[in-house]
Design a protein around this motif. Structure first.
Motif, PDB file in Angstrom:
ATOM      1  N   GLN A 375       0.539  -1.330   0.353  1.00 20.48           N
ATOM      2  CA  GLN A 375      -0.134  -0.072  -0.635  1.00 20.48           C
ATOM      3  C   GLN A 375       0.963   1.217  -0.108  1.00 20.48           C
ATOM      4  O   GLN A 375       0.431   2.149   0.043  1.00 20.48           O
ATOM      5  CB  GLN A 375      -1.007  -0.037   0.992  1.00 20.48           C
ATOM      6  N   LEU A 376       2.411   1.151   0.254  1.00 24.01           N
ATOM      7  CA  LEU A 376       2.904   2.517   0.971  1.00 24.01           C
ATOM      8  C   LEU A 376       3.570   3.021  -0.528  1.00 24.01           C
ATOM      9  O   LEU A 376       3.646   4.197  -1.225  1.00 24.01           O
ATOM     10  CB  LEU A 376       4.472   1.825   1.321  1.00 24.01           C
ATOM     11  N   ALA A 377       2.876   2.091  -1.847  1.00 26.81           N
ATOM     12  CA  ALA A 377       3.049   2.420  -3.430  1.00 26.81           C
ATOM     13  C   ALA A 377       2.509   3.308  -3.516  1.00 26.81           C
ATOM     14  O   ALA A 377       2.294   4.627  -4.331  1.00 26.81           O
ATOM     15  CB  ALA A 377       2.516   1.586  -4.343  1.00 26.81           C
ATOM     16  N   SER A 378       1.395   3.221  -2.707  1.00 25.44           N
ATOM     17  CA  SER A 378       0.072   4.886  -3.199  1.00 25.44           C
ATOM     18  C   SER A 378       0.297   5.802  -2.820  1.00 25.44           C
ATOM     19  O   SER A 378      -0.360   6.959  -2.919  1.00 25.44           O
ATOM     20  CB  SER A 378      -1.408   4.403  -2.703  1.00 25.44           C
ATOM     21  N   PRO A 381       7.060   6.405  -1.380  1.00 25.60           N
ATOM     22  CA  PRO A 381       8.585   5.676  -1.129  1.00 25.60           C
ATOM     23  C   PRO A 381       9.323   6.062  -1.184  1.00 25.60           C
ATOM     24  O   PRO A 381       9.994   6.790  -1.885  1.00 25.60           O
ATOM     25  CB  PRO A 381       7.778   4.018  -2.209  1.00 25.60           C
ATOM     26  N   ALA A 382       9.907   6.002  -0.358  1.00 26.59           N
ATOM     27  CA  ALA A 382      11.353   6.677   0.139  1.00 26.59           C
ATOM     28  C   ALA A 382      12.350   6.014  -1.277  1.00 26.59           C
ATOM     29  O   ALA A 382      12.622   4.643  -1.043  1.00 26.59           O
ATOM     30  CB  ALA A 382      11.901   6.162   1.763  1.00 26.59           C
ATOM     31  N   PRO A 383      13.374   6.366  -2.040  1.00 22.52           N
ATOM     32  CA  PRO A 383      13.891   6.271  -2.505  1.00 22.52           C
ATOM     33  C   PRO A 383      14.739   4.070  -1.771  1.00 22.52           C
ATOM     34  O   PRO A 383      14.999   4.396  -0.628  1.00 22.52           O
ATOM     35  CB  PRO A 383      15.366   6.472  -2.461  1.00 22.52           C
ATOM     36  N   GLY A 384      14.798   3.422  -3.006  1.00 23.10           N
ATOM     37  CA  GLY A 384      14.959   2.085  -2.025  1.00 23.10           C
ATOM     38  C   GLY A 384      14.122   1.325  -1.335  1.00 23.10           C
ATOM     39  O   GLY A 384      14.765   0.292  -0.848  1.00 23.10           O
ATOM     40  N   ALA A 385      12.835   1.705  -1.359  1.00 23.94           N
ATOM     41  CA  ALA A 385      12.282   0.862  -0.447  1.00 23.94           C
ATOM     42  C   ALA A 385      11.602   0.073  -0.484  1.00 23.94           C
ATOM     43  O   ALA A 385      11.716  -0.042  -1.715  1.00 23.94           O
ATOM     44  CB  ALA A 385      11.240   2.167   0.454  1.00 23.94           C
ATOM     45  N   VAL A 386      11.662  -0.854  -0.188  1.00 27.36           N
ATOM     46  CA  VAL A 386      11.526  -2.673  -0.441  1.00 27.36           C
ATOM     47  C   VAL A 386       9.662  -2.568  -0.090  1.00 27.36           C
ATOM     48  O   VAL A 386       9.443  -2.699   1.082  1.00 27.36           O
ATOM     49  CB  VAL A 386      11.915  -4.044   0.444  1.00 27.36           C
ATOM     50  N   LEU A 387       9.123  -2.874  -0.944  1.00 31.18           N
ATOM     51  CA  LEU A 387       7.710  -3.124  -1.116  1.00 31.18           C
ATOM     52  C   LEU A 387       7.482  -5.140  -0.700  1.00 31.18           C
ATOM     53  O   LEU A 387       7.252  -5.631  -1.927  1.00 31.18           O
ATOM     54  CB  LEU A 387       6.582  -1.988  -2.096  1.00 31.18           C
ATOM     55  N   GLN A 388       5.946  -4.984  -0.065  1.00 34.62           N
ATOM     56  CA  GLN A 388       5.428  -6.582  -0.007  1.00 34.62           C
ATOM     57  C   GLN A 388       4.730  -6.583  -0.200  1.00 34.62           C
ATOM     58  O   GLN A 388       3.305  -5.937   0.687  1.00 34.62           O
ATOM     59  CB  GLN A 388       5.752  -6.946   1.339  1.00 34.62           C
ATOM     60  N   TYR A 389       4.601  -7.452  -1.946  1.00 32.49           N
ATOM     61  CA  TYR A 389       2.939  -7.284  -2.089  1.00 32.49           C
ATOM     62  C   TYR A 389       2.155  -8.298  -1.414  1.00 32.49           C
ATOM     63  O   TYR A 389       2.858  -9.755  -1.832  1.00 32.49           O
ATOM     64  CB  TYR A 389       3.431  -7.930  -3.552  1.00 32.49           C
ATOM     65  N   TRP A 390       0.776  -8.237  -0.967  1.00 34.22           N
ATOM     66  CA  TRP A 390       0.216  -8.927  -1.133  1.00 34.22           C
ATOM     67  C   TRP A 390      -1.129  -9.420  -1.117  1.00 34.22           C
ATOM     68  O   TRP A 390      -1.937 -10.547  -0.747  1.00 34.22           O
ATOM     69  CB  TRP A 390       0.094  -9.185   1.254  1.00 34.22           C
ATOM     70  N   LEU A 415       7.333 -11.048  -2.492  1.00 34.13           N
ATOM     71  CA  LEU A 415       6.227 -11.601  -3.106  1.00 34.13           C
ATOM     72  C   LEU A 415       5.256 -11.970  -1.912  1.00 34.13           C
ATOM     73  O   LEU A 415       6.376 -13.248  -1.867  1.00 34.13           O
ATOM     74  CB  LEU A 415       6.447 -12.211  -4.587  1.00 34.13           C
ATOM     75  N   SER A 416       4.268 -11.861  -1.883  1.00 39.36           N
ATOM     76  CA  SER A 416       3.740 -12.404  -0.409  1.00 39.36           C
ATOM     77  C   SER A 416       1.956 -13.048  -1.058  1.00 39.36           C
ATOM     78  O   SER A 416       1.186 -12.308  -0.341  1.00 39.36           O
ATOM     79  CB  SER A 416       3.454 -12.320   1.027  1.00 39.36           C
ATOM     80  N   PRO A 417       1.600 -13.088  -2.592  1.00 36.41           N
ATOM     81  CA  PRO A 417       0.445 -13.204  -2.976  1.00 36.41           C
ATOM     82  C   PRO A 417      -0.696 -14.062  -1.736  1.00 36.41           C
ATOM     83  O   PRO A 417      -0.371 -15.067  -1.355  1.00 36.41           O
ATOM     84  CB  PRO A 417       0.516 -13.490  -4.163  1.00 36.41           C
ATOM     85  N   ALA A 418      -1.299 -13.304  -1.386  1.00 36.31           N
ATOM     86  CA  ALA A 418      -2.239 -14.237  -0.526  1.00 36.31           C
ATOM     87  C   ALA A 418      -2.789 -15.499  -1.164  1.00 36.31           C
ATOM     88  O   ALA A 418      -3.129 -15.859  -0.174  1.00 36.31           O
ATOM     89  CB  ALA A 418      -3.028 -13.688   0.209  1.00 36.31           C
ATOM     90  N   ASP A 419      -3.057 -15.552  -1.597  1.00 35.98           N
ATOM     91  CA  ASP A 419      -3.745 -16.732  -2.650  1.00 35.98           C
ATOM     92  C   ASP A 419      -2.685 -17.977  -3.075  1.00 35.98           C
ATOM     93  O   ASP A 419      -3.652 -18.938  -3.833  1.00 35.98           O
ATOM     94  CB  ASP A 419      -4.746 -16.410  -3.810  1.00 35.98           C
ATOM     95  N   HIS A 420      -1.717 -17.178  -2.449  1.00 39.25           N
ATOM     96  CA  HIS A 420      -0.231 -18.505  -3.236  1.00 39.25           C
ATOM     97  C   HIS A 420       0.682 -19.061  -1.417  1.00 39.25           C
ATOM     98  O   HIS A 420       1.137 -19.914  -1.405  1.00 39.25           O
ATOM     99  CB  HIS A 420       0.024 -18.321  -3.741  1.00 39.25           C
ATOM    100  N   ALA A 421       0.948 -17.385  -0.819  1.00 36.25           N
ATOM    101  CA  ALA A 421       1.763 -17.134   0.059  1.00 36.25           C
ATOM    102  C   ALA A 421       1.929 -17.596   1.262  1.00 36.25           C
ATOM    103  O   ALA A 421       2.245 -17.381   2.167  1.00 36.25           O
ATOM    104  CB  ALA A 421       2.992 -16.826  -0.495  1.00 36.25           C
TER     105      ALA A 421
END
Length: 535
Positions: A375-378, A381-390, A415-421
């Motif tokens: 959600q930080l993508a919206s 995000p600070a330079p180099g910030a790592v986004l965790q996709y769920w 990547l942490s897709p909820a319907d797989h991971a």
């Protein structure tokens, strides 16, 4: 070779029976139809390795472990860390083999049989975590450019020996490097409290399958689990609740340090998470000054999300964040602080963006890199910030596009897709415990996706890695934890480590089955997924 053709929906029990009564293996057809699939001969020790290695060349005779086997930790000038890796490997092997396995300095030359650990700074092709394992009748040589690579080589050696007892390591060479740098699992100790010893047990389980990150979700509406000297009521009061009204609990700083050190010895990095600006009811129940009206809410023991928010316009909020993240950064040698950022439904979008700007600046001030949910993508995000996709299959195209835009702008993705991971998703409707808001996740679904091509518009080069979260709204015991994690965690470990060309469910399910005796030997309460022909 005797070949059987077994329909995909053949019950696992029948398949296991076939394995016990004939030299065959059962395999599954790809897809969801019931077309029969050819079976293969029983797997060799190399074929049973999980994660599947990048390269295996079987050759010659193997090495028989025996009473005289020693672990050799390099010649003169070998770093002390190599000795430590050797000591830990010997400890891990003594239990199942029953051998003394003394650890000695020196390689022993041509006559020095046993297990030899060698650092080779010139082996650039092995990277930061890769290794080479070569077996001849005189011993097993583990070679790597770094101690981390030697550790991973040792975990492969463990799998080449029986789960219980001694045996012969097959002759040949394994050359192996990981596909992704970040190979993680997350445990939520906020919804239900778990002791540090359980987290350490998980570290052992993760590291033997070459996972290298433990993300710990330390705070949420239902509980605050880490001591903070400058705000003591967070743990003392905010830690005293959990889902369902149990007693809760918290970790002292010494307990957290113990976990971090234990993980580091196994080349696992701890990533702590303090969720914000939402998921903060436990903090606000401890300190009313963290709310906009100054009133502390009651402690919360339900499972709803999105109702709490820090007061974005209050300067005291940022003093709180600075104190908490500062103390946590001092305890955490790893590079990341995870600041949550998901499900902040009670925080207006403009306030959310302004808050995350300041929170990210605090992380940088304490010398760490930002991790946050996607959600930080919206926001910004600070330079180099790592986004965790769920997200999952039903996540909107616009939300996925925002993440892809951030990735192309240089923000690495986990990547942490909820319907797989998500390991807290039920395997099927009969599973207890678990949730199903993202759908059921049977064992094949956990494995059957490609992290390198999963998100439209995101190149594989932007994917830092894969993480398997386990949320604990319905998980309150060790057996629940392990039932939901295993065997799916092993599938996600392979997705994160093995080359894309090696990923195939038909072969993978047999590798999973081969891990059954090892899971049994370690008293891991795994789910006997019916799609896997457990022995």
């Amino acid at each position: 070779m005797r070949v059987l053709r077994v329909p995909r929906r053949t019950p696992g029990a029948l398949c296991a029976l076939l394995l016990l009564t004939a030299p065959v293996s059962c395999t599954a057809a790809r897809g969801d139809d019931a077309k029969p699939a050819a079976a293969s001969a029983p797997l060799s020790p190399f074929e049973r390795l999980l994660p599947a290695p990048a390269s295996v060349v079987p050759e010659g005779l193997g090495y028989a472990f025996g009473a005289g086997t020693v672990v050799r930790t390099g010649g003169p000038g070998a770093p002390e860390e190599v000795r430590r890796v050797g000591e830990l490997l010997a400890e891990q092997l003594r239990g199942p083999t029953g051998l003394p396995l003394p650890v000695v300095d020196g390689e022993g030359g041509e006559g020095g049989d046993g297990v030899r650990l060698r650092l080779d700074g010139g082996a650039g092709e092995l990277g930061e975590e890769g290794y080479r394992l070569r077996t001849t009748p005189t011993g097993v040589t583990l070679t790597a450019r770094t101690p981390a690579g030697l550790f991973h080589a040792g975990q492969t050696l463990r799998q080449l020996l029986p789960a219980r007892g001694t045996g012969t390591v097959p002759g040949g060479t394994v050359t192996d490097t990981p596909r992704f740098a970040y190979r993680g699992a997350m445990i939520d100790v906020a919804r239900h409290h778990f002791p540090v010893e359980q987290a350490k047990r998980y570290v052992d389980q993760l590291s033997q399958y070459k996972m290298n990150t433990l993300h710990v979700h330390l705070t949420d509406d239902q509980g605050w689990r880490i001591a903070v000297d400058s705000w003591p009521r967070l743990a003392e009061y905010g830690g005293g609740s959990e889902v369902g009204g149990g007693p809760g609990g918290s970790w002292s700083k010494d307990e957290y340090r113990d976990l971090v050190g234990y993980a580091a010895d196994r080349y696992v990095t701890v990533v702590p998470e303090i969720d914000m600006p939402g998921h903060v009811n436990a903090a606000q129940a401890s300190y009313g000054e963290l709310t906009c009206d100054g009133r502390a809410p009651e402690r919360y023991t339900g499972v709803k999300v999105g109702f709490s928010s820090l007061c974005v316009g209050k300067e005291r909020t940022y003093e709180f964040i600075d104190d908490v993240l500062g103390e946590l950064a001092a305890l955490t040698p790893g590079p990341y602080l995870h600041i949550g950022g998901d499900e902040a439904h009670s925080t207006p979008a403009a306030d959310y963006a302004a808050f995350m700007d300041r929170a990210q600046a605090v992380v940088a001030r304490h010398g760490k890199k930002v991790m946050a949910w996607h959600q930080l993508a919206s926001a910004r995000p600070a330079p180099g910030a790592v986004l965790q996709y769920w997200g999952h299959d039903r996540t909107s195209a616009a939300e996925k596009a925002a993440v892809a835009t951030a990735a192309r702008a240089g923000h690495p993705l986990v990547l942490s897709p909820a319907d797989h991971a998500y390991l807290d998703m039920k395997y099927d409707k009969q599973t207890k415990p678990g949730l199903a808001w993202a759908g059921y996740v049977p064992a094949p679904r956990a494995y059957s996706w490609n992290p390198g091509t999963y998100l439209p518009g995101v190149p594989e080069s932007a994917v830092l890695g894969v993480e398997a979260p386990l949320w604990t709204e319905t998980v309150s015991t060790r057996s629940d934890w392990e039932l939901m994690a295993f065997p799916r965690l092993l599938s996600l470990a392979e997705l994160a480590w093995s080359p894309a060309a090696a990923l195939d469910w038909t072969a993978h399910r047999l590798r999973l089955a081969a891990q059954g005796p090892r899971l049994d030997a370690q008293d891991i309460a795994y789910y006997r997924a019916p799609e896997v022909p457990w022995p």
